[in-house]
Write an enzyme that holds these catalytic residues in place. Structure first.
Site, short mmCIF file in Angstrom:
data_model
loop_
_atom_site.label_atom_id
_atom_site.label_comp_id
_atom_site.label_asym_id
_atom_site.label_seq_id
_atom_site.Cartn_x
_atom_site.Cartn_y
_atom_site.Cartn_z
NE ARG A 126 0.65 -12.19 4.93
CZ ARG A 126 1.11 -11.18 5.67
NH1 ARG A 126 1.35 -10.00 5.08
NH2 ARG A 126 1.32 -11.31 6.97
CD GLN A 141 0.86 -4.29 11.58
OE1 GLN A 141 1.73 -4.02 12.39
NE2 GLN A 141 1.06 -5.11 10.55
NE ARG A 145 -5.37 -6.11 8.86
CZ ARG A 145 -4.20 -6.70 8.95
NH1 ARG A 145 -3.60 -7.15 7.86
NH2 ARG A 145 -3.61 -6.85 10.12
CG HIS A 159 -1.62 -4.11 2.36
ND1 HIS A 159 -0.72 -4.78 1.57
CD2 HIS A 159 -1.05 -4.00 3.58
CE1 HIS A 159 0.34 -5.10 2.30
NE2 HIS A 159 0.17 -4.62 3.52
CG ASP A 216 7.72 -1.81 4.86
OD1 ASP A 216 6.89 -1.05 4.31
OD2 ASP A 216 7.51 -2.37 5.96
CD GLU A 219 1.00 -1.95 0.68
OE1 GLU A 219 0.56 -1.40 1.72
OE2 GLU A 219 1.94 -2.76 0.70
#
Length: 315
Positions: free
Chosen positions: A73, A97, A102, A184, A229, A289
């Site tokens: 995170r 997702q 990652r 991201h 978002d 991002e």
């Protein structure tokens, strides 16, 4: 992983100090003679620190897992081959997702000088770190979920005035595949209430906070005043700038990419994420991002795709 353009080795200079690179406990750390540094985990090839002039530019949650147990995170997680929850009617539908990049362990492919890049004028000004991931290194579950033969090379270049991250995607199989990719990036800011973003004026975006409805940004700058978002697509300007107190803080320059996501969880969403700490950390971060997430990139057998960003610090 085979690479057709393997970079030349870093040639020691006799005229001055050189960048230092060392790896330890699943991470690679590069430091320039100026003291600027970058730190990359092999898990996810996630950049977890980028310091310029003694100042950290990336935000990482204090509760982030750095042991490979779950995606990090914060920092710069690499999203591939799908962005967000994959659609049910697509070849990526069985993936988690944001895909598998990652939360896979990458190979460190080595360092090189970066004398011809946009961040360097000589070998002692920049150092490039390459990381690789191919189908052979995936977990059995990931291979079953996405059975394509691919190769990724992720290049992280630390320069005296910025950081460049580029993802090279190669289709090594005999059939085409479709993918999305996104870097991201969580940027660290002093106070989100005094932050504005420029370079997105007149751009079209999908607002996920407003039921994924489509809008056009009518103002030249964007302030973050609540949960945000937004997926901006086909952005005409190459650069999105982060300003703090009206002063230029960071330039995020897209390279061969035209989409960008702007994200901040704000109060309630931050409270609901177990790995987001401190809970008021949303005040000190904003995600800008860069990616290719509007629809799908189709890559034919033997073809390659490359895209990424250059971030320049103005402190």
């Amino acid at each position: 992983m085979d690479r057709s353009h393997k970079p030349s080795a870093l040639t020691p200079s006799t005229t001055g100090p050189q960048p230092s690179v060392h790896s330890e406990q699943g991470r690679v750390i590069a430091t320039l003679p100026t003291g600027d540094s970058v730190e990359v985990l092999l898990y996810g090839a996630t950049v977890v620190s980028w310091k310029h002039n003694g100042r950290e530019n990336l935000w990482v949650s204090k509760a982030a897992k750095l042991d490979g147990s779950k995606p990090v995170r914060g920092g710069v997680p690499v999203v591939f081959p799908c962005f967000g929850p994959p659609p049910k009617d697509h070849a990526t539908s069985a993936l988690p997702q944001h895909g598998f990049a990652r939360n896979s362990t990458w190979q460190y492919l080595g360092k090189s000088s970066s004398e011809s890049g946009k961040l360097a004028s000589g070998g002692d000004d920049a150092v490039k770190l390459d990381f690789g991931l191919s189908s052979a290194e995936l977990s059995e579950d990931a291979k079953k979920a996405w059975p394509y033969d691919f190769g990724l090379v992720y290049s992280v270049t630390l320069g005296k005035d910025g950081l460049q991250t580029m993802l090279n995607v190669q289709n090594k199989g005999k059939e085409s595949f479709e993918f999305q990719m996104l870097l991201h990036t969580y940027f660290k800011v002093d106070d989100i209430s005094k932050v504005s973003l420029t370079g997105l004026g007149s751009a079209t975006y999908v607002d996920k906070v407003l039921n994924a409805t489509t809008h056009t940004q009518s103002t030249p700058s964007l302030s973050i005043t609540g949960e945000t978002d937004r997926v901006y697509t086909a952005i005409k300007q190459d650069t999105t700038s982060i300003l703090q107190d009206g002063k230029l803080r960071l330039d995020v320059i897209r390279d061969n990419l035209v989409d960008s996501v702007v994200w901040n969880p704000w109060i309630e969403k931050a409270k609901g994420m177990g790995d987001f700490e401190p809970k008021d950390g949303y005040k000190n971060m904003v995600c800008v991002e860069v990616g290719a997430v509007d629809g799908w990139q189709k890559l034919e057998a033997g073809d390659t795709f490359e895209g990424g960003m250059i971030v320049k610090s103005h402190l």
